[in-house]
Design an enzyme around this catalytic site. Sequence first.
Site, PDB file in Angstrom:
ATOM      1  N   GLU A 217     -21.660  12.326  -3.849  1.00 54.03           N
ATOM      2  CA  GLU A 217     -21.055  12.190  -5.136  1.00 54.03           C
ATOM      3  C   GLU A 217     -21.314  10.842  -6.096  1.00 54.03           C
ATOM      4  O   GLU A 217     -21.131  11.376  -7.373  1.00 54.03           O
ATOM      5  CB  GLU A 217     -19.642  13.365  -5.399  1.00 54.03           C
TER       6      GLU A 217
ATOM      7  N   CYS B 285     -18.390  16.616  -2.084  1.00 50.85           N
ATOM      8  CA  CYS B 285     -18.211  17.076  -0.977  1.00 50.85           C
ATOM      9  C   CYS B 285     -19.225  17.727  -0.099  1.00 50.85           C
ATOM     10  O   CYS B 285     -18.666  18.026   1.461  1.00 50.85           O
ATOM     11  CB  CYS B 285     -15.746  17.387  -0.639  1.00 50.85           C
TER      12      CYS B 285
ATOM     13  N   THR C  95      -5.561   7.689  -0.770  1.00 53.65           N
ATOM     14  CA  THR C  95      -6.857   9.036  -0.579  1.00 53.65           C
ATOM     15  C   THR C  95      -7.402   8.457  -0.329  1.00 53.65           C
ATOM     16  O   THR C  95      -9.049   8.931   0.022  1.00 53.65           O
ATOM     17  CB  THR C  95      -6.128  10.063  -0.561  1.00 53.65           C
TER      18      THR C  95
ATOM     19  N   SER D 157      -6.315  21.652  -6.764  1.00 51.49           N
ATOM     20  CA  SER D 157      -7.614  21.231  -5.458  1.00 51.49           C
ATOM     21  C   SER D 157      -7.048  21.741  -4.693  1.00 51.49           C
ATOM     22  O   SER D 157      -7.410  22.734  -3.669  1.00 51.49           O
ATOM     23  CB  SER D 157      -7.958  19.955  -5.630  1.00 51.49           C
TER      24      SER D 157
ATOM     25  N   HIS E  83     -13.601  19.941   6.644  1.00 57.78           N
ATOM     26  CA  HIS E  83     -13.546  18.534   5.220  1.00 57.78           C
ATOM     27  C   HIS E  83     -11.985  18.686   5.351  1.00 57.78           C
ATOM     28  O   HIS E  83     -11.286  19.015   5.688  1.00 57.78           O
ATOM     29  CB  HIS E  83     -13.463  18.926   4.359  1.00 57.78           C
TER      30      HIS E  83
ATOM     31  N   LYS F 129      -2.546  22.093   7.649  1.00 61.64           N
ATOM     32  CA  LYS F 129      -1.963  24.000   6.726  1.00 61.64           C
ATOM     33  C   LYS F 129      -3.141  24.621   6.667  1.00 61.64           C
ATOM     34  O   LYS F 129      -2.913  25.633   6.872  1.00 61.64           O
ATOM     35  CB  LYS F 129      -1.697  23.278   5.778  1.00 61.64           C
TER      36      LYS F 129
ATOM     37  N   ASN G 253     -10.264   9.279   3.776  1.00 56.68           N
ATOM     38  CA  ASN G 253     -11.401  10.480   2.504  1.00 56.68           C
ATOM     39  C   ASN G 253     -13.634   9.704   3.069  1.00 56.68           C
ATOM     40  O   ASN G 253     -13.384   8.922   1.913  1.00 56.68           O
ATOM     41  CB  ASN G 253     -10.679  10.720   1.757  1.00 56.68           C
TER      42      ASN G 253
ATOM     43  N   SER H  61     -15.270  20.155  -4.177  1.00 56.42           N
ATOM     44  CA  SER H  61     -14.730  21.300  -5.815  1.00 56.42           C
ATOM     45  C   SER H  61     -15.654  21.431  -6.575  1.00 56.42           C
ATOM     46  O   SER H  61     -16.604  20.959  -6.362  1.00 56.42           O
ATOM     47  CB  SER H  61     -14.079  19.901  -5.852  1.00 56.42           C
TER      48      SER H  61
END
Length: 783
Positions: free
Chosen positions: A119, A153, A195, A246, A332, A341, A426, A462
């Site tokens: 991207e 992504c 990030t 997101s 990811h 989480k 990231n 996304s």
Amino acid sequence: MSAVAVGALAGALASSAVRRMSIDANPDNYHPINSLQKKNVGILAVEVYTPSTYVSQEALEEHSGVSKGRYTIGLGQDALGITGDSEDVNSLALTVVQSLLEKYEIDPNEIGRLEIGTETLVDKSKSTKTVLMQLFEPFGNTDIEGATVVNACYGGTAALLNAMQWVESDGWDGRYAIVVAADIAAYARGPARPTCGVGAVAVLVGRDAPLSFMDPRERATHASHVWDFFKPDHTVEYPTVDGAHSQTCYYRALEDCYTRFADKLDKLSGLQTQRQQTFQLANNNGSSSPTKRKIPPQCPTGQSSGTIPQSSANPAVDEPFSALSPDYFVFHAPYNKLVQKSYARLFLLDARRQHERLAVKNDETARESEKKDATSTESPLAPWLTKPIEETYTDRALDGVLKKLSSTSYKQRLSDSSHLSKLVGNTYAASVFMGLASLIDKVGGRGELTPGKTAVVFSYGSGAMATMYRLHVRDTTQSRFTVDKMISSLSLETRLLRREEVHPRELDYALETRARMHRAGAPYSPVYPTVGRMFPGTYYLNGIDSKWRRTYSRIPLNDKMIHRNDSPNLAPPIVLRLAKQEEVSIPVTGKLSVLAETNNNTDSLGKESVVMKRVACVVSGIAAGLPGKDGPVFREDNLERLIRGDQCIGPISGTTKMSLLDKNVVQLKKNPNGTTERFSVSSQSDHIQIAAQLGSLDLCASYGVAAGLVQTMDYAAQVAVAAGLEALKSAKLVSGKSADSSEWKLEDKYRDTTGVVYASSFPAMDAAVGEVMRFLQSKTVGA
């Protein structure tokens, strides 16, 4: 954003396509195979690239002035890779593909498909795939399919699926496919900047692979239209992000993929899903006897009718698929806490799936038995089994329960695949491939990545796109590409130890330099160091010429890197000078520094520009005046009184009521039915009985303000001035020890960079009313 293929062809030929009549490569390599499993299409080789410099998240916490653990525990990250203006997505891809070819001794003519997912665009038309062709054209190979796939992504996963389908199809010509995922994750100053990250991964795809898809049907995809993360402004690298939204989109995609993926695997292994059972109960008059589901003529097995065949990759099992079924997971990873989480939420999804299965059981005895088992093993999740799923996304109590249930399994199934992303940050499209490489390196390094093991991969982008698929570790009939070869070629721990840790301020320097590059236009010459600071074999950007054409060079393989003590700063002198001119305090990225001038300077291209020095605005002092007739407006304990909730209103005196009656006040009354009415207040009983009333205030006696100046102010202005002076005292910019005016004077060095903010509903209203009254009195006296 939706997936876009840059070029003439994005998808591969399906398995039902017409076979090619001739094979231009080596005809002996083409062997049509009808059985899905015998092809064993998958990953043959993996190579990773991340820059030679990184920032420690722990050091970034200290530098940013945030609480300890904000990034290391709150985000679950340990470090992030950084790069200046000498690298872009093209150079990253060149580096990792060239390294893949060299380490695995792959002849460029053996490649028949090359596809890139990213991207981080540097051109809206010319694809990165075409830039990579300079690695193949010198060897006479221009017959390479594939293009660049763009989606936040997810582009790398889309490219992988395209390559897999091409190799699996009857249109395959016997050559290998290379899939590249590369990105530079850059964020503007603010809470998302920790990030950031940089990285690229290249994978070789072919048949008889040690990491095999084995059964291509073992996957599920989610696609939706959401605005959680996008890049509408092409003049900057930074995205527009709704962080909370997101995360919700990530959860939605995960639950959609996982639920259908689990159902599909249950189906392939002979188990019925809840949807099948519901359908059968509705069509068999409540009978629970199994009904075999017919498949359409275009079934991948080539059968015209019959039942879904049980895959050899899915032997018959008695238990439904769950979060404990695979040996490993790869997620990811924008940041590791989200991975933790998200994996934990699979336990909730498993419990809800079991709850749905119980709802359609027709055997009361079996139902009661399973209910007892569910009650004994899954009772902690009982409150959330029927709760709307959207309400569970931000449920802190649920998070705590899921963390306890999943912590041991997370360490077993995800800690190894998450290791690399925690250290490089990231990497957008490359993130999930970084996880796969980390799994191979860590688990394989311990000798535990053995045939029969499985790994479930979840890729999210996304916009939104997501896919979950399963890889199988297997013995191969060929010895050229093996798990052991991948482990020895990756050697990730050795490579990570060779990186150079730089000061956290280098992150800002690098990103601000890249931002200037985007604004500078063409021509442009990168200023960041290359030879001596980059890993040997790294490609870098030479420059952009006046026609916007980019050229690249490679660091020699025998180059020696400069020892960090010999050159402590990564940023070159020109970047340090510009940073000094643009210095600004943002809590996430730097200490306080206040500047207020503008300077003319010459940039790296010799162009004159005006650099505005931005002023850091921080609240350093506050003051609060409170009502109360029994004391001064400003007391030392006013803030404590506010926190305690002290009562500050009181009864209005008779004198005050009489003065209000003299003003002929008209009161507005709002009725319960929504209507309003106005009436004149004609008696004291109709008037308000209590109110906030200011106490004593004397600017002359308390603050040393000249009497003549005080006379020009109404009472509201006097209170405002006192509030400003008290705020300066709170900030310790003035001493305020006595009524001596010198004790309240601001030093000259603070004068131009200090301001006081006042808030009032009706500024100068008293003065305006007073002036009107004096005017009317003068007219009356004159008459």
